[in-house]
Scaffold this motif. Sequence first.
Motif, PDB file in Angstrom:
ATOM      1  N   UNK A  11       0.813  -1.223   0.000  1.00 21.04           N
ATOM      2  CA  UNK A  11       0.000   0.000   0.000  1.00 21.04           C
ATOM      3  C   UNK A  11       0.841   1.265   0.000  1.00 21.04           C
ATOM      4  N   UNK A  12       1.963   1.269   0.732  1.00 20.22           N
ATOM      5  CA  UNK A  12       2.845   2.441   0.738  1.00 20.22           C
ATOM      6  C   UNK A  12       3.495   2.639  -0.623  1.00 20.22           C
ATOM      7  N   UNK A  13       3.866   1.546  -1.266  1.00 19.07           N
ATOM      8  CA  UNK A  13       4.493   1.653  -2.588  1.00 19.07           C
ATOM      9  C   UNK A  13       3.491   2.199  -3.604  1.00 19.07           C
ATOM     10  N   UNK A  46      -6.561   1.425  -9.274  1.00 16.05           N
ATOM     11  CA  UNK A  46      -7.285   0.157  -9.177  1.00 16.05           C
ATOM     12  C   UNK A  46      -6.550  -0.824  -8.268  1.00 16.05           C
ATOM     13  N   UNK A  47      -5.223  -0.819  -8.337  1.00 12.42           N
ATOM     14  CA  UNK A  47      -4.448  -1.696  -7.456  1.00 12.42           C
ATOM     15  C   UNK A  47      -4.611  -1.273  -5.998  1.00 12.42           C
ATOM     16  N   UNK A  48      -4.669   0.049  -5.759  1.00 11.82           N
ATOM     17  CA  UNK A  48      -4.914   0.547  -4.394  1.00 11.82           C
ATOM     18  C   UNK A  48      -6.261   0.075  -3.887  1.00 11.82           C
ATOM     19  N   UNK A  49      -7.283   0.204  -4.732  1.00 12.26           N
ATOM     20  CA  UNK A  49      -8.620  -0.212  -4.328  1.00 12.26           C
ATOM     21  C   UNK A  49      -8.664  -1.712  -4.055  1.00 12.26           C
ATOM     22  N   UNK A  50      -7.988  -2.491  -4.904  1.00 13.04           N
ATOM     23  CA  UNK A  50      -7.971  -3.940  -4.704  1.00 13.04           C
ATOM     24  C   UNK A  50      -7.260  -4.297  -3.412  1.00 13.04           C
ATOM     25  N   UNK A  51      -6.180  -3.582  -3.098  1.00  5.50           N
ATOM     26  CA  UNK A  51      -5.424  -3.861  -1.881  1.00  5.50           C
ATOM     27  C   UNK A  51      -6.226  -3.522  -0.634  1.00  5.50           C
ATOM     28  N   UNK A 101      -8.088  -9.340   0.770  1.00  2.61           N
ATOM     29  CA  UNK A 101      -6.793  -9.881   1.168  1.00  2.61           C
ATOM     30  C   UNK A 101      -5.819  -9.858   0.007  1.00  2.61           C
ATOM     31  N   UNK A 102      -4.540 -10.040   0.326  1.00  2.00           N
ATOM     32  CA  UNK A 102      -3.497  -9.903  -0.684  1.00  2.00           C
ATOM     33  C   UNK A 102      -3.753 -10.769  -1.902  1.00  2.00           C
ATOM     34  N   UNK A 103      -4.083 -12.041  -1.709  1.00  2.00           N
ATOM     35  CA  UNK A 103      -4.293 -12.932  -2.843  1.00  2.00           C
ATOM     36  C   UNK A 103      -5.482 -12.515  -3.679  1.00  2.00           C
ATOM     37  N   UNK A 104      -6.589 -12.149  -3.029  1.00  2.00           N
ATOM     38  CA  UNK A 104      -7.775 -11.743  -3.767  1.00  2.00           C
ATOM     39  C   UNK A 104      -7.545 -10.438  -4.490  1.00  2.00           C
ATOM     40  N   UNK A 105      -6.815  -9.524  -3.855  1.00  3.98           N
ATOM     41  CA  UNK A 105      -6.516  -8.256  -4.502  1.00  3.98           C
ATOM     42  C   UNK A 105      -5.691  -8.486  -5.750  1.00  3.98           C
ATOM     43  N   UNK A 106      -4.752  -9.396  -5.668  1.00  9.12           N
ATOM     44  CA  UNK A 106      -3.919  -9.681  -6.829  1.00  9.12           C
ATOM     45  C   UNK A 106      -4.772 -10.256  -7.954  1.00  9.12           C
ATOM     46  N   UNK A 110       6.640 -10.190  -4.367  1.00 15.49           N
ATOM     47  CA  UNK A 110       6.163  -9.576  -3.130  1.00 15.49           C
ATOM     48  C   UNK A 110       5.182  -8.434  -3.381  1.00 15.49           C
ATOM     49  N   UNK A 111       4.922  -8.138  -4.632  1.00 12.44           N
ATOM     50  CA  UNK A 111       4.254  -6.888  -4.969  1.00 12.44           C
ATOM     51  C   UNK A 111       2.735  -6.945  -4.939  1.00 12.44           C
ATOM     52  N   UNK A 112       2.144  -8.109  -4.746  1.00 13.71           N
ATOM     53  CA  UNK A 112       0.697  -8.187  -4.634  1.00 13.71           C
ATOM     54  C   UNK A 112      -0.007  -7.570  -5.825  1.00 13.71           C
ATOM     55  N   UNK A 113      -0.973  -6.696  -5.559  1.00 16.02           N
ATOM     56  CA  UNK A 113      -1.759  -6.071  -6.622  1.00 16.02           C
ATOM     57  C   UNK A 113      -0.927  -5.159  -7.502  1.00 16.02           C
ATOM     58  N   UNK A 114       0.259  -4.745  -7.022  1.00 17.36           N
ATOM     59  CA  UNK A 114       1.144  -3.927  -7.845  1.00 17.36           C
ATOM     60  C   UNK A 114       1.804  -4.752  -8.945  1.00 17.36           C
TER      61      UNK A 114
END
Length: 564
Positions: free
Chosen positions: A122-124, A277-282, A286-291, A246-250
């Motif tokens: 989220x910070x990134x 959109x990645x921010x909203x997903x995060x 959860x991380x996996x679902x956001x991705x 490690x970047x998840x939705x990013x």
Amino acid sequence: MSTSDDRRPLVDGRFRLESRLGSGGMGTVWRARDIALDREVALKEVRPPDPAVEEANPGLAVQLRERAVREARALARLSNPHVVTIHHIVDPLDGSHPWIVMELVEGRSVYDRLAEGPMPVPEVLALGRQVLSALRAAHAAGIQHRDVKPANVLLRRDGRAVLTDFGIAAFDGATSRLTSTGDLIGSPEFIAPERVRGEEGNPASDLWSLGMLLYVAAEGHHPLRRATGLATVVAVLDDPIPAPVRSGALGPVLTRLLVRDPAQRPDGALLDRLLAEAEAATKGAPAGAAHAAAGAPAPVPAPPVPGPYPHPAYATPTPPGGGFGPPTVPAPVPPAGSARPRLGGAMVAASVVLAAVLGVGLVKLLPDGDDGSDGTTGAKGRATPTSSARVPGSGSGSGSGSATPPSAAPEVRGSLLTPANVRAVLAAFREAAGTTTVKDLTIYEEYALADIPTRPGAKTYDAYEYRGGVARKTGPGGTISADDPDEQPFDAAALPWDDLPALMKRGERDLKVDDPTMRYVVVDRWTFNEDRPTLRFYLSNAYHASGYLAVDATGKVVSTLPAS
């Protein structure tokens, strides 16, 4: 320069120097007090060149002075909360070096922040949108930054990002000759590949640099950092970019952004939407679902991150079970759609020079005295491209094949970097895609990735992944340039995979990489082997030492680059 009542240096009779904040190639930044307005400011002192350097580079002092003035003008044209504010420029009439007076940003740089370890996704994402806001404002004013990197992004105490150091910025209508002919402007780790090739004037180049900054911030290591500056530049032009873990939705955003063809990168507006959109997903899953919501499979789980550790922005992943880095995925593949660079002009000359430096020659891989000149076999037990020891049904790689695709891939145990396991991987790719013809292939010890034409003779390709015994398409890849010989597909099954154990053994002996933590193989049409299909075995360790051995389709070593 005069002095104040307390005998501290006083610039322009107004700005009292108090302490040095930092220094770099362009000069030194000081904390100072504007005694006229009674406020703290930052003063950038343009570093005068060393007399010996100036003598060897006539006009260097003038260039540095011009850069300082350009920086002040560039910053003064922007009004954005994420761009450092320029207050004033001191340009002495005596021709001495100028000073740039800027707002004092209380905080630290992203580089300093990364000394604590990678940043949470989220910070990134927030960082990315803020720096992108600064870049979009700059691009709208005709300004390109050209040196976006962690050290040039400051973080205010409330966490907001500020882009600074426009000293090598280029803007419309101004000359681009800021350095002596042939100088590379920008930091090699973050410079866009097209800028390495001498192509300027494209805002998409700043977006590549931003993407690489976000990759470093989220993943905690730089994917293309090599042992030397030259090796890093070559990697920027040519090497696969590790898939984010490690970047998840990013992650999907980085995949779309870090492609070597600037025309295929999202523009500023689209990139901002993707990050939003990645921010909203995060935030909403959860991380996996956001991705998954961002259009990609869930990332490989990462272990807890220890810290702090030194210089993370330039670190390489450390071995499993210790230090920083994913336990099973040290350095994967190019993002979907990454295009290999076209080398022309100066870069062709550079390729010739590099080949000379590396001592490229046709040296037989296996030291048994058999040069394989009969065209059938070389060393004992080694199958050459004319041998029958290939993946079943590889044929010409056209996609149709002469054998029925297997119903299940052969069982794979242990590292993929064995002849049998490589063939199992190729068999799995053939089952998934109908062919062993690839544009490029990268095999790591635990997984593999390939760019495979969408159909025989197609000018498009899809990205595929092999992991856990299964090959699958991960999405569209990109286009294959008909004019670029190093992008043309070839049959990966025709490479001398039986030589792989000997190649790896020789690499462990000759590449001088102590305690290697990463081993992988890249197969493609290599620029430095006349665009012929080439197999390169890479070794690297946690101390940035890296090297490779390259062999052609006959199993002969054509290049060796040991760690420096």
